[in-house]
Design an enzyme around this catalytic site. Structure first.
Site, PDB file in Angstrom:
ATOM      1  N   CYS A 147      61.533   1.823  36.840  1.00  0.00           N
ATOM      2  CA  CYS A 147      60.762   3.063  36.657  1.00  0.00           C
ATOM      3  C   CYS A 147      61.590   4.346  36.709  1.00  0.00           C
ATOM      4  CB  CYS A 147      59.643   3.128  37.689  1.00  0.00           C
ATOM      5  SG  CYS A 147      58.394   1.870  37.401  1.00  0.00           S
ATOM      6  N   LYS A 193      54.475 -17.523  31.359  1.00  0.00           N
ATOM      7  CA  LYS A 193      53.884 -16.797  32.496  1.00  0.00           C
ATOM      8  C   LYS A 193      52.471 -17.293  32.759  1.00  0.00           C
ATOM      9  CE  LYS A 193      56.255 -12.379  32.725  1.00  0.00           C
ATOM     10  NZ  LYS A 193      56.218 -10.938  32.594  1.00  0.00           N
ATOM     11  N   VAL A 230      52.916  -4.708  37.440  1.00  0.00           N
ATOM     12  CA  VAL A 230      51.735  -3.856  37.578  1.00  0.00           C
ATOM     13  C   VAL A 230      50.452  -4.603  37.223  1.00  0.00           C
ATOM     14  CG1 VAL A 230      50.573  -1.822  36.598  1.00  0.00           C
ATOM     15  CG2 VAL A 230      52.954  -1.684  37.283  1.00  0.00           C
ATOM     16  N   ASN A 262      57.507  10.725  39.650  1.00  0.00           N
ATOM     17  CA  ASN A 262      58.734   9.916  39.676  1.00  0.00           C
ATOM     18  C   ASN A 262      59.982  10.781  39.562  1.00  0.00           C
ATOM     19  OD1 ASN A 262      57.475   7.558  40.128  1.00  0.00           O
ATOM     20  ND2 ASN A 262      57.976   6.580  38.195  1.00  0.00           N
TER      21      ASN A 262
HETATM   22  P1  NAD Z   1      56.575  -5.891  32.888  1.00  0.00           P
HETATM   23  O1  NAD Z   1      57.593  -5.826  31.837  1.00  0.00           O
HETATM   24  O2  NAD Z   1      56.894  -6.562  34.191  1.00  0.00           O
HETATM   25  O3  NAD Z   1      55.238  -6.573  32.317  1.00  0.00           O
HETATM   26  C1  NAD Z   1      54.657  -6.294  31.080  1.00  0.00           C
HETATM   27  C2  NAD Z   1      53.925  -7.543  30.615  1.00  0.00           C
HETATM   28  O4  NAD Z   1      53.131  -7.223  29.461  1.00  0.00           O
HETATM   29  C3  NAD Z   1      54.840  -8.681  30.208  1.00  0.00           C
HETATM   30  O5  NAD Z   1      54.498  -9.848  30.930  1.00  0.00           O
HETATM   31  C4  NAD Z   1      54.566  -8.851  28.697  1.00  0.00           C
HETATM   32  O6  NAD Z   1      54.686 -10.199  28.261  1.00  0.00           O
HETATM   33  C5  NAD Z   1      53.138  -8.342  28.598  1.00  0.00           C
HETATM   34  N1  NAD Z   1      52.713  -7.925  27.249  1.00  0.00           N
HETATM   35  C6  NAD Z   1      53.422  -7.243  26.312  1.00  0.00           C
HETATM   36  N2  NAD Z   1      52.662  -7.028  25.217  1.00  0.00           N
HETATM   37  C7  NAD Z   1      51.445  -7.565  25.455  1.00  0.00           C
HETATM   38  C8  NAD Z   1      50.224  -7.646  24.718  1.00  0.00           C
HETATM   39  N3  NAD Z   1      50.112  -7.123  23.492  1.00  0.00           N
HETATM   40  N4  NAD Z   1      49.164  -8.289  25.272  1.00  0.00           N
HETATM   41  C9  NAD Z   1      49.270  -8.839  26.511  1.00  0.00           C
HETATM   42  N5  NAD Z   1      50.397  -8.776  27.260  1.00  0.00           N
HETATM   43  C10 NAD Z   1      51.475  -8.144  26.758  1.00  0.00           C
HETATM   44  O7  NAD Z   1      56.154  -4.375  33.166  1.00  0.00           O
HETATM   45  P2  NAD Z   1      55.721  -3.692  34.557  1.00  0.00           P
HETATM   46  O8  NAD Z   1      56.908  -3.482  35.440  1.00  0.00           O
HETATM   47  O9  NAD Z   1      54.528  -4.358  35.098  1.00  0.00           O
HETATM   48  O10 NAD Z   1      55.312  -2.237  34.023  1.00  0.00           O
HETATM   49  C11 NAD Z   1      54.170  -2.039  33.195  1.00  0.00           C
HETATM   50  C12 NAD Z   1      53.940  -0.544  33.060  1.00  0.00           C
HETATM   51  O11 NAD Z   1      53.639   0.031  34.341  1.00  0.00           O
HETATM   52  C13 NAD Z   1      55.141   0.246  32.531  1.00  0.00           C
HETATM   53  O12 NAD Z   1      54.691   1.298  31.738  1.00  0.00           O
HETATM   54  C14 NAD Z   1      55.790   0.781  33.808  1.00  0.00           C
HETATM   55  O13 NAD Z   1      56.533   1.953  33.580  1.00  0.00           O
HETATM   56  C15 NAD Z   1      54.567   1.072  34.659  1.00  0.00           C
HETATM   57  N6  NAD Z   1      54.801   1.036  36.114  1.00  0.00           N
HETATM   58  C16 NAD Z   1      55.608   0.067  36.648  1.00  0.00           C
HETATM   59  C17 NAD Z   1      55.767   0.023  38.034  1.00  0.00           C
HETATM   60  C18 NAD Z   1      56.682  -1.028  38.654  1.00  0.00           C
HETATM   61  O14 NAD Z   1      56.995  -0.896  39.843  1.00  0.00           O
HETATM   62  N7  NAD Z   1      57.096  -2.054  37.929  1.00  0.00           N
HETATM   63  C19 NAD Z   1      55.131   0.949  38.862  1.00  0.00           C
HETATM   64  C20 NAD Z   1      54.294   1.903  38.277  1.00  0.00           C
HETATM   65  C21 NAD Z   1      54.139   1.945  36.898  1.00  0.00           C
END
Ligand code: NAD
Length: 439
Positions: free
Chosen positions: A260, A35, A11, A208
């Protein structure tokens, strides 16, 4: 506009890249040094079609930067977007620890007032909770305004979904902050839904949960079609033409997975439970999905009697096509069940093998093509509907197998393709099975 994005996962990275593409000056921050190192070299750490091209272009234009330093990222930021993970806790609720840390990081390093946009999927009340952490720990000259802006992108089409969203949800209690966020998104020309913060938080979970329920619904219809001799593909087509129902999310299969739907459905059930609401419909959605994920194994046991010593070629590991994401992928459950029953599993996926190895390790073997996986196999399981599998030369594949038996968990092939084979046993979901040339 100067924007900082916390979290460069599916995201955060898609959001950061797209906001720079529409002209903003974006700095993405992640605590994962690997990353950031990879992103600075113009290499996307995730597989997402079109993402890397835009990343390279916007970084070259100087509109997109990457850092591990919160201090550097937050200097001068007008909008701070939080997109860190909110994974599932053991009790089904959302784990907010990454979010809490992100809030503390912002509070510790922010020196100017800003709008904080919470994009992560969070239970009702979380924006308030995060705002409180920041207010308590921030420099007293700094004013923060929260905006809830849940994300709806789909992995595999994240760029298109971010550039052309169906709607943008803006939950707010400060009008000026909401206007600022609208201004940020204005070039996308998408409809805004303006609402309260709590409603915005609920919109994401309700959406969802509804989509997951639609999937479980069509899967139950498919299972019924399978026994009464109807064809679920025709049934879904006939239903979907009704505008009140719509065609999307009516594809039968082996259940939903990914990062999700499973966790968001459980988190909503957890919230309901906390407030004494049963939400039994959603409990059934989960139960049907659990059943569906085992369906190919159940069918194989029915066909073979026992699976000990049988070689199964698993085509597809990722939870859906066009992504390398293995989180909650049905393939994990299927591979473990097969291995437990003594079957030898050889899997192939175009992009998810590296991620799969981190989870399944040596529970299964890995092949570098569908044909390599299927060589001398007793059965093929189609688990992810990659286009590569839809275009397979089925006749050639059947010829190299020990027994030409296919359990298709994604209905990748129409009847015509199957009937063109000289020898095949084909078991789709919710459609009549086809047996040709077997003695
Ligand atoms: P992800 O796990 O792929 O990425 C999260 C990132 O945040 C990681 O790279 C991690 O290292 C970083 N992080 C953690 N703590 C941090 C901090 N304090 N400072 C900076 N970076 C930090 O997660 P994602 O799939 O991108 O999902 C993120 C959010 O969006 C979740 O709540 C998820 O439910 C929601 N979401 C995801 C999707 C999807 O398709 N993946 C779609 C809609 C909503």
């Amino acid at each position: 506009m100067k924007i900082a994005v916390l979290g460069t996962g599916y995201v955060g990275l898609s959001t950061g890249v797209c906001l720079s593409e529409i002209g903003h000056s974006v700095i993405c921050i992640d605590t994962d040094e690997q990353k950031i190192k990879s992103l600075r070299q113009g290499i996307s750490p995730i597989y997402e079609p079109g993402l890397e091209t835009l990343l390279v272009q916007n970084a070259a234009a100087g509109r997109l930067l990457f850092t591990t330093s919160h201090r550097e990222a937050l200097i001068g930021a007008e909008i701070i977007i939080i997109a860190v993970g909110t994974p599932q806790r053991d009790d089904g609720g959302a784990d907010l620890s990454y979010l809490e840390q992100a809030a503390k990081d912002i509070a510790a390093h922010l020196v100017q007032s800003a709008v904080v946009v919470l994009k992560s999927t969070v239970p009702v009340g979380t924006n308030e909770f995060i705002e409180k952490i920041m207010e308590d720990q921030c420099n007293e000259r700094v004013t923060l305004e929260m905006v809830s802006n849940p994300e709806f992108l789909r992995q595999g089409s994240a760029i298109m979904d971010t550039m052309q969203p169906d709607r943008i949800i803006i939950g707010f209690d400060n009008e000026e902050a909401a206007m600022k966020v609208q201004e940020m998104y204005r070039p996308l020309n998408a409809p805004f839904v303006l609402t309260s913060i709590k409603s915005a938080e609920m919109i994401k979970y309700a959406s969802n949960a509804f989509l997951a329920t639609k999937i479980s619904f069509i899967n139950e219809v498919a299972n019924l079609c399978g026994v009464v001799g109807a064809d679920v593909e025709d049934v879904a087509k006939g239903m979907g033409k009704d505008k009140r129902i719509g065609e999307s999310f009516l594809q039968p299969g082996i259940g939903y997975g990914g990062s999700c739907f499973p966790k968001d459905v459980k988190a909503l059930l957890h919230t309901a439970n906390l407030h004494g609401i049963q939400f039994s419909l959603l409990k059934e959605t989960v139960a049907i999905n659990d059943f569906q994920q085992e369906l190919l194994v159940t069918k194989a046991i029915k066909r073979f009697g026992e699976l000990k010593g049988k070689k199964v070629a698993m085509l597809g590991l990722a939870f859906k096509p066009e992504t390398d994401d293995m989180r909650e992928a049905p393939s994990i459950k299927i591979a473990r069940s097969l291995a437990k029953l003594g079957a030898e599993v050889v899997a192939y996926d175009p992009v998810a093998i590296d991620n799969a190895k981190k989870i399944l390790r040596d529970t299964i073997r890995y092949a570098s093509s569908a044909h390599e996986a299927a060589l001398d196999a007793d059965a093929v399981f189609i688990v992810t509907e990659w286009n590569e599998f839809r275009h397979l030369n089925l006749e050639a594949l059947m010829n190299i197998m020990k027994q030409p038996i296919v359990f298709d968990g994604r209905n990748c092939f129409g009847e015509e393709r199957i009937r063109a084979c000289k020898k095949i046993e084909y078991y789709p979901i919710g459609r009549p099975s086809i047996i040709i040339g077997m003695t």
